[in-house]
Design a protein around this motif. Structure first.
Motif, mmCIF file in Angstrom:
data_model
loop_
_atom_site.group_PDB
_atom_site.id
_atom_site.type_symbol
_atom_site.label_atom_id
_atom_site.label_comp_id
_atom_site.label_asym_id
_atom_site.label_seq_id
_atom_site.Cartn_x
_atom_site.Cartn_y
_atom_site.Cartn_z
ATOM 1 N N VAL A 25 0.840 -1.204 0.000
ATOM 2 C CA VAL A 25 0.000 0.000 0.000
ATOM 3 C C VAL A 25 0.871 1.249 0.000
ATOM 4 C CG1 VAL A 25 -1.598 1.365 1.412
ATOM 5 C CG2 VAL A 25 -2.045 -1.058 1.032
ATOM 6 N N GLU A 26 1.930 1.263 0.814
ATOM 7 C CA GLU A 26 2.852 2.410 0.833
ATOM 8 C C GLU A 26 3.426 2.655 -0.560
ATOM 9 O OE1 GLU A 26 5.834 1.442 3.719
ATOM 10 O OE2 GLU A 26 4.415 1.557 5.401
ATOM 11 N N ARG A 27 3.746 1.589 -1.249
ATOM 12 C CA ARG A 27 4.316 1.704 -2.592
ATOM 13 C C ARG A 27 3.262 2.144 -3.607
ATOM 14 N NH1 ARG A 27 9.451 -1.016 -3.021
ATOM 15 N NH2 ARG A 27 10.106 -1.660 -0.941
ATOM 16 N N PHE A 28 2.005 1.713 -3.426
ATOM 17 C CA PHE A 28 0.925 2.194 -4.300
ATOM 18 C C PHE A 28 0.830 3.702 -4.182
ATOM 19 C CE2 PHE A 28 -1.664 -1.925 -3.292
ATOM 20 C CZ PHE A 28 -0.863 -2.663 -4.132
ATOM 21 N N GLU A 29 0.857 4.172 -2.933
ATOM 22 C CA GLU A 29 0.720 5.607 -2.675
ATOM 23 C C GLU A 29 1.884 6.404 -3.258
ATOM 24 O OE1 GLU A 29 0.261 5.405 1.565
ATOM 25 O OE2 GLU A 29 -1.924 5.167 1.424
ATOM 26 N N ASN A 30 3.048 5.759 -3.394
ATOM 27 C CA ASN A 30 4.225 6.413 -3.970
ATOM 28 C C ASN A 30 4.268 6.288 -5.491
ATOM 29 O OD1 ASN A 30 5.203 7.299 -1.501
ATOM 30 N ND2 ASN A 30 6.322 5.409 -1.145
ATOM 31 N N GLY A 31 3.250 5.640 -6.070
ATOM 32 C CA GLY A 31 3.145 5.556 -7.518
ATOM 33 C C GLY A 31 3.994 4.483 -8.178
ATOM 34 N N GLN A 32 4.471 3.516 -7.412
ATOM 35 C CA GLN A 32 5.283 2.458 -8.020
ATOM 36 C C GLN A 32 4.415 1.516 -8.847
ATOM 37 O OE1 GLN A 32 7.379 0.793 -4.587
ATOM 38 N NE2 GLN A 32 9.274 1.554 -5.512
ATOM 39 N N LYS A 33 5.037 0.907 -9.827
ATOM 40 C CA LYS A 33 4.349 -0.036 -10.709
ATOM 41 C C LYS A 33 4.274 -1.410 -10.043
ATOM 42 C CE LYS A 33 6.013 2.223 -14.889
ATOM 43 N NZ LYS A 33 4.824 2.906 -15.253
ATOM 44 N N ASN A 34 3.286 -2.189 -10.468
ATOM 45 C CA ASN A 34 3.072 -3.514 -9.897
ATOM 46 C C ASN A 34 4.315 -4.391 -9.987
ATOM 47 O OD1 ASN A 34 0.477 -2.749 -9.360
ATOM 48 N ND2 ASN A 34 -0.460 -3.991 -10.954
ATOM 49 N N ARG A 35 4.979 -4.344 -11.137
ATOM 50 C CA ARG A 35 6.164 -5.183 -11.341
ATOM 51 C C ARG A 35 7.261 -4.846 -10.331
ATOM 52 N NH1 ARG A 35 8.085 -6.753 -17.148
ATOM 53 N NH2 ARG A 35 5.898 -7.203 -17.000
ATOM 54 N N GLU A 36 7.467 -3.544 -10.091
ATOM 55 C CA GLU A 36 8.484 -3.111 -9.133
ATOM 56 C C GLU A 36 8.134 -3.568 -7.717
ATOM 57 O OE1 GLU A 36 8.364 1.108 -9.492
ATOM 58 O OE2 GLU A 36 9.320 1.130 -11.463
ATOM 59 N N ILE A 37 6.860 -3.436 -7.371
ATOM 60 C CA ILE A 37 6.406 -3.824 -6.035
ATOM 61 C C ILE A 37 6.565 -5.328 -5.841
ATOM 62 C CG2 ILE A 37 4.399 -3.932 -4.504
ATOM 63 C CD1 ILE A 37 3.407 -1.345 -5.907
ATOM 64 N N ALA A 38 6.156 -6.096 -6.830
ATOM 65 C CA ALA A 38 6.255 -7.556 -6.742
ATOM 66 C C ALA A 38 7.704 -7.996 -6.546
ATOM 67 C CB ALA A 38 5.666 -8.205 -7.993
ATOM 68 N N ALA A 39 8.607 -7.398 -7.282
ATOM 69 C CA ALA A 39 10.019 -7.764 -7.163
ATOM 70 C C ALA A 39 10.572 -7.370 -5.798
ATOM 71 C CB ALA A 39 10.828 -7.094 -8.277
#
Length: 90
Positions: A25-39
């Motif tokens: 969720v923190e990463r969603f709020e920072n605008g990161q892409k799904n692929r980056e978050i998953a990795a």
């Protein structure tokens, strides 16, 4: 593979998975892409996609754990009351 009730996770395991979802969720709020978050979180992209959809629909509460599906929804008192009426009815 099939898991036992609760998806094969202990309460501690579910808590750890919830922490991972909250980091997502923190990463969603920072605008990161799904692929980056998953990795970064070492989870599947599919999981991140599902979490993001839940987050969009219901906010942070959407990604919180709902608990084990195998736990009774009745309180101990309700179970005792039901058990008592069952033995009387027989």
């Amino acid at each position: 593979m099939r898991y036992a009730q609760g998806g094969g996770l202990t309460d501690a395991g579910r808590t750890a998975r919830e922490r991972v979802r909250l980091r997502a969720v923190e990463r969603f709020e920072n605008g990161q892409k799904n692929r980056e978050i998953a990795a970064a979180l070492r989870v599947s992209e599919r999981s991140v996609e599902r979490w993001r959809r839940q987050w969009r629909e219901r906010g942070e509460a959407g990604v919180l754990s709902k608990g084990s599906p195998g736990r009774p929804r009745l309180s101990s008192a309700q179970i005792a009351d039901w058990s008592g009426s069952w033995s009387v009815a027989r």
